[in-house]
Design an enzyme around this catalytic site. Structure first.
Site, short mmCIF file in Angstrom:
data_model
loop_
_atom_site.label_atom_id
_atom_site.label_comp_id
_atom_site.label_asym_id
_atom_site.label_seq_id
_atom_site.Cartn_x
_atom_site.Cartn_y
_atom_site.Cartn_z
N ARG A 70 0.82 -1.21 0.00
CA ARG A 70 0.00 0.00 0.00
C ARG A 70 0.86 1.27 0.00
NH1 ARG A 70 -5.23 -0.99 1.69
NH2 ARG A 70 -5.46 1.00 2.73
N TRP B 16 1.53 6.41 5.63
CA TRP B 16 1.85 7.12 4.39
C TRP B 16 1.49 8.57 4.68
CZ3 TRP B 16 -0.68 9.73 0.29
CH2 TRP B 16 0.03 9.76 -0.92
N ASN C 48 -6.16 5.13 9.41
CA ASN C 48 -5.97 5.28 7.97
C ASN C 48 -7.06 6.23 7.48
OD1 ASN C 48 -5.71 4.95 5.20
ND2 ASN C 48 -6.83 3.02 5.17
N GLY C 49 -6.68 7.23 6.69
CA GLY C 49 -7.69 8.17 6.18
C GLY C 49 -7.36 9.58 6.61
N GLU D 174 -1.05 4.04 -21.14
CA GLU D 174 -0.75 3.12 -20.04
C GLU D 174 0.74 2.76 -20.03
OE1 GLU D 174 -1.96 2.33 -17.44
OE2 GLU D 174 -1.09 0.42 -16.84
N LYS E 275 -0.72 2.02 -3.10
CA LYS E 275 -1.52 1.13 -3.95
C LYS E 275 -2.98 1.55 -3.98
CE LYS E 275 -2.26 -2.56 -6.42
NZ LYS E 275 -1.88 -2.45 -7.84
C1 F6R Z 1 -0.88 2.70 -11.71
C2 F6R Z 1 -1.95 2.50 -10.76
C3 F6R Z 1 -2.85 3.64 -10.46
C4 F6R Z 1 -4.28 3.12 -10.21
C5 F6R Z 1 -5.18 4.28 -9.74
C6 F6R Z 1 -6.60 3.81 -9.54
O1 F6R Z 1 -0.16 1.52 -11.92
O2 F6R Z 1 -2.10 1.43 -10.20
O3 F6R Z 1 -2.83 4.59 -11.46
O4 F6R Z 1 -4.77 2.58 -11.39
O5 F6R Z 1 -4.69 4.77 -8.53
O6 F6R Z 1 -6.67 2.80 -8.58
P1 F6R Z 1 -7.92 1.85 -8.50
O7 F6R Z 1 -7.96 1.04 -9.75
O8 F6R Z 1 -7.68 1.00 -7.28
O9 F6R Z 1 -9.13 2.71 -8.38
#
Ligand code: F6R
Length: 607
Positions: A27, A75, A99-100, A480, A602
């Site tokens: 994360r 973080w 968290n938050g 991408e 993440k």
């Molecule tokens: C790049 C990456 C981010 C996520 C973005 C959305 O490799 O992983 O750009 O795609 O933060 O995250 P989700 O899909 O979890 O909403």
């Protein structure tokens, strides 16, 4: 984003907390800490740095010994990374991990200061600890419920009270949190991988609900302290899925898992050779009635939406807008009844995507979530839901989640085009047959292009900046590719519609500047080749990605990476593989932390 864990049970609590936090490392974090009851007293160990630093500190200063505690990877949002700002935070009787974001923390801090409360950190979290302590009169549940009413924002909290040494409390609003249940032990965690080494069973906890974990098990309460019952969930993947399985990094493991992930995602949605999304609540009649489609997402998920736009518009002839979720909310989007808003998210917890979805619902649109994480907020709150079955994605750089998002985009486009009468049943059946070939072709691509991508990686490490170019679907895809390279190799790159270069950007091309050109679309090949020549003649070092049947002179590019051929509309699913590998091998060659790139998290659960 921060990870929180908690434990009540027979094992050594410090070991469980650190080990569970290790599974949340993906994360992203900059500090770590735990608080454990040792001889009925709360003992805290925390430090700026990695979990290894925390373990080293505990070896030096003594590890807390006990069976009840909470832990955290931070973080930084409020206050720089430092030992003091690391969690857990204590206010008198109460110690918390969080968290938050507590949005009204300044106002609460002022109020507490007027009551002579002293603060030692810059965090919003310490305000919660102090607030709980201020109102604590011996009943933890009552106190949590009162404080919950006073704080605004999104949060998941693990809380212990000094005079309740056998209990951990947890509270959730918006930020992810699950409650794991093993034999005579219970856990709190931000995500399922944290507990998988101990149990596959867990409860989902909803907004504003409180969990009380003790040696007697777990109890749940709503915000008014009424007891509630919950259904036990079981994770359908195990530790192996959350481990590296012999690969040096999660990212390369996940790239290699793509063929299986695609199969798991598409096969249950194909019936008698036709797309069938009915289990997701999508009917042909509903599809026929949608006038406009909006796809809203962030980062990689948004890029999957870009490919989706090209495919849906081409096949189903329905206009599609793709929006960056963080922009969508603030630009007063023109949507309403009769519109479909598709939210794509791996984690299902991305704050921007979630609030965009809630806005879409408010404006009267129907929402369809395409989500990987089961039971996540977006999955639970959308009108319709399609789960992607990538399994756990641990590397911060998304690969297999993107691939399955694309898979769903195609299934959806085929079904929509059929429902709208824009393609015939036999055309649809042909598309489905082609889609079913993709897993094998992705595996073939993986086995063919590694050497070339490794070579490209070793070439790119000295670059300060590079361009990705493409047209049509190749342009959508190159976005991408560019993001992947940027996030893990830290090399600046941009993706450009190849035809747009002449309108300004070509002035950037100097001797040796790398340009990665993706050219998989036959109808656009001639034009793409002209663009490649334009940059090459100005000194660019060109890496061309094209299909194995593409006929181009060997001197058109410095390196040519050929990939298997498949139905043209599906080529992004193969062409993304070398782009992922180029990013991976470049980061590797630079000695970067491939799975945990700097500054990134993440799951982005704050706006
Ligand atoms: C790049 C990456 C981010 C996520 C973005 C959305 O490799 O992983 O750009 O795609 O933060 O995250 P989700 O899909 O979890 O909403």
């Amino acid at each position: 984003m921060c990870g929180i864990v908690g434990y009540v049970g027979h094992r050594d609590c410090s070991d469980v907390l650190v080990s569970a936090l290790t599974r949340l490392e993906y994360r992203g974090y900059d500090s770590a800490g735990i608080a454990v009851f040792e001889d009925d007293k709360i003992k805290v160990a925390k430090t700026q740095g990695r979990l290894a630093d925390l373990s080293a500190k505990m070896r030096e200063e003594g590890k807390p010994h006990g069976h009840v505690g909470i832990g955290h990877t931070r973080w930084a949002t409020h206050g720089k990374p430092s030992d003091i700002n690391s969690h857990p935070h204590t206010g008198g009787n109460v110690t918390v991990v969080h968290n938050g974001i507590i949005e009204n923390y300044i106002e609460l801090k002022e109020m507490l200061k007027r009551k002579n409360v002293e603060f030692c950190s810059d965090t919003d979290t310490e305000v919660v600890a102090q607030l709980l302590n201020l109102y604590y009169k011996g009943d933890p549940l009552e106190t949590i419920s009162k404080v919950e009413d006073m704080v605004t924002g999104s949060f998941a909290l693990g809380i212990i009270f000094a005079d309740h040494p056998d209990t951990v409390y947890a509270l959730r609003r918006e930020s992810p949190l699950i409650i794991g249940v093993g034999k005579d032990e219970t856990f709190i965690a931000s995500d399922v991988p944290a507990i998988l080494q101990y149990t596959k069973k867990y409860y989902l906890i909803n907004h504003n609900e409180i969990a009380k974990l003790s040696f007697d098990g777990v109890e749940f309460y709503d915000r008014y302290m009424n007891p509630i019952t919950k259904e036990l969930q079981e994770a359908d993947w195990d530790m192996d899925a959350a481990e590296k399985g012999g690969f040096p990094h999660f990212m390369i493991k996940e790239i290699n898992e793509q063929p299986e992930s695609i199969k798991r995602t598409i096969l249950p949605r194909i019936y008698n050779g036709m797309p069938d999304l009915s289990e997701c609540g999508i009917t042909a009649e509903a599809l026929r009635n949608f006038k406009n489609i909006h796809i809203v997402a962030c980062g990689t998920a948004m890029h999957a939406g870009m490919v989706g736009k090209y495919v849906i518009e081409k096949l189903a002839k329905v206009p599609v807008n793709v929006d960056i979720a963080s922009e969508f909310k603030y630009r007063e989007p023109l949507i309403g009844e009769g519109d479909l808003v598709i939210i794509i998210s791996q984690s299902g917890e991305t704050a921007d995507s979630k609030s965009a979805m809630l806005l879409a619902k408010k404006l009267g649109a129907k929402t369809l979530a395409i989500v990987n994480a089961k039971g996540s907020s977006i999955a639970r709150e959308a009108d319709m839901l399609i789960y992607t079955h990538a399994g756990p994605e641990i590397a911060v750089a998304s690969t297999k989640a993107y691939m399955v998002q694309l898979s769903v985009m195609y299934l959806f486009a085929f079904e929509l085009a059929l429902a709208k009468g824009k393609i015939t049943e036999s055309e649809c059946a042909k598309y489905i047959t082609d889609l079913q070939e993709v897993p094998e072709k992705v595996a073939e691509t993986l086995s063919h292009v590694v050497d070339e991508c490794q070579h490209a990686g070793s070439t790119l490490i000295t670059a300060d900046s590079l361009l990705y170019i493409g047209r049509g679907l190749d342009y959508a895809l190159s976005m991408e590719g560019s993001l992947k390279l940027k996030e893990i190799s830290y090399i600046h790159s941009e993706s450009y519609a190849a035809g747009e270069l002449k309108h300004g950007t070509i002035s950037l091309i100097t001797e040796g500047m790398p340009v990665i050109a993706v050219a998989t679309q036959n109808a656009l090949l001639e034009k793409m080749i002209s663009n490649v020549k334009e940059v090459k003649s100005r000194g660019a070092y060109v890496i061309l990605v094209c299909d194995e049947e593409c006929v181009v002179g060997a001197d058109i590019a410095d390196d040519i990476i050929k990939i298997p051929k498949i139905s043209e509309i599906l080529m992004p699913m193969l062409a993304v593989v070398p782009l992922q590998l180029i990013a991976y091998y470049t980061a590797l060659a630079k000695g970067n932390d491939v799975d945990k790139p700097r500054n990134l998290a993440k799951s982005v659960t704050v706006e």
